[in-house]
Design an enzyme around this catalytic site. Structure first.
Site, short mmCIF file in Angstrom:
data_model
loop_
_atom_site.label_atom_id
_atom_site.label_comp_id
_atom_site.label_asym_id
_atom_site.label_seq_id
_atom_site.Cartn_x
_atom_site.Cartn_y
_atom_site.Cartn_z
N HIS A 182 -6.42 1.02 -0.70
CA HIS A 182 -5.00 0.98 -0.35
C HIS A 182 -4.29 2.21 -0.89
CE1 HIS A 182 -5.45 -1.37 -4.10
NE2 HIS A 182 -4.22 -1.01 -4.42
N LEU A 183 -3.47 2.78 -0.02
CA LEU A 183 -2.65 3.94 -0.35
C LEU A 183 -1.28 3.45 -0.77
CD1 LEU A 183 -2.07 7.08 -0.20
CD2 LEU A 183 -1.22 6.61 2.12
N HIS A 184 -0.83 3.88 -1.95
CA HIS A 184 0.53 3.58 -2.40
C HIS A 184 1.46 4.62 -1.80
CE1 HIS A 184 -0.17 0.43 -5.45
NE2 HIS A 184 -1.38 0.98 -5.49
N ASP B 295 4.68 -3.58 -1.24
CA ASP B 295 3.97 -3.94 -2.47
C ASP B 295 4.72 -5.11 -3.11
OD1 ASP B 295 3.26 -3.85 -5.41
OD2 ASP B 295 2.04 -2.17 -4.72
N ILE B 296 4.01 -6.10 -3.63
CA ILE B 296 4.67 -7.27 -4.21
C ILE B 296 5.28 -6.98 -5.58
CG2 ILE B 296 3.36 -8.98 -2.90
CD1 ILE B 296 1.68 -9.49 -5.45
#
Length: 165
Positions: free
Chosen positions: A112-114, A43-44
């Site tokens: 999207h899955l974190h 993740d950015i």
């Protein structure tokens, strides 16, 4: 495999940054793990020491776009994220948080899955974004249970019946 879980790359949106990443068209993102169906990268704006995103290569807008036939996809995304954590040296799977933001709290309109670890070290300034059970963030387990309650459409049931024969 259910019909709506296509592995085809035909379902890519050229204006979607996650589609570009999934199809090797983004030079700035380092992919940590990839197969024909899923891609994982950092993740950015990390909220934890290990904060990764797992995305399908197929363009799916959000968890609200999923149907009962996508339960397997959600499970595979979670397993893929856990494997990346193991690859990165994370062994305590009890201190991990896996989940999805729901619209309107999504930053990119691509499922999207974190994957966050250790969950106990999620930044206090970012914790509100990743609190399970809120409208903003749901766990993958909650999403799977919600999808199990979705009644399949008659045409999907007929299609699955014929696939079984």
């Amino acid at each position: 495999m259910a019909r709506n879980e296509s592995k085809s790359s035909e379902n890519a949106d050229e204006s979607c940054i996650f589609c570009l990443i999934a199809h090797n068209r983004d030079e700035e993102t380092t992919v940590l793990k990839k197969d024909k169906e899923l891609v994982c990268f950092k993740d950015i704006y990390p909220a934890a020491p290990h904060h990764y995103l797992v995305i399908p290569t197929e363009h799916i807008i959000s968890c609200k776009s999923l149907k009962r036939g996508n339960i397997g996809l959600v499970e595979r995304m979670a397993n893929f994220g856990k494997q990346v954590l193991r690859d990165q040296g994370i062994t305590d799977m009890e201190d991990v948080r896996l989940g999805f933001h729901q619209p309107p709290f999504t930053s990119v309109d691509h499922l999207h899955l974190h994957v966050l670890a250790p969950a106990s070290k999620i930044s206090t300034s970012m914790d509100y974004k990743f609190t399970p059970g809120t409208d903003r963030f749901i766990t993958e387990e909650y999403l799977r249970k919600r999808l199990e309650k979705v009644r399949p459409k008659v045409c999907e049931m007929i299609g699955q019946f014929f696939e079984l024969k």
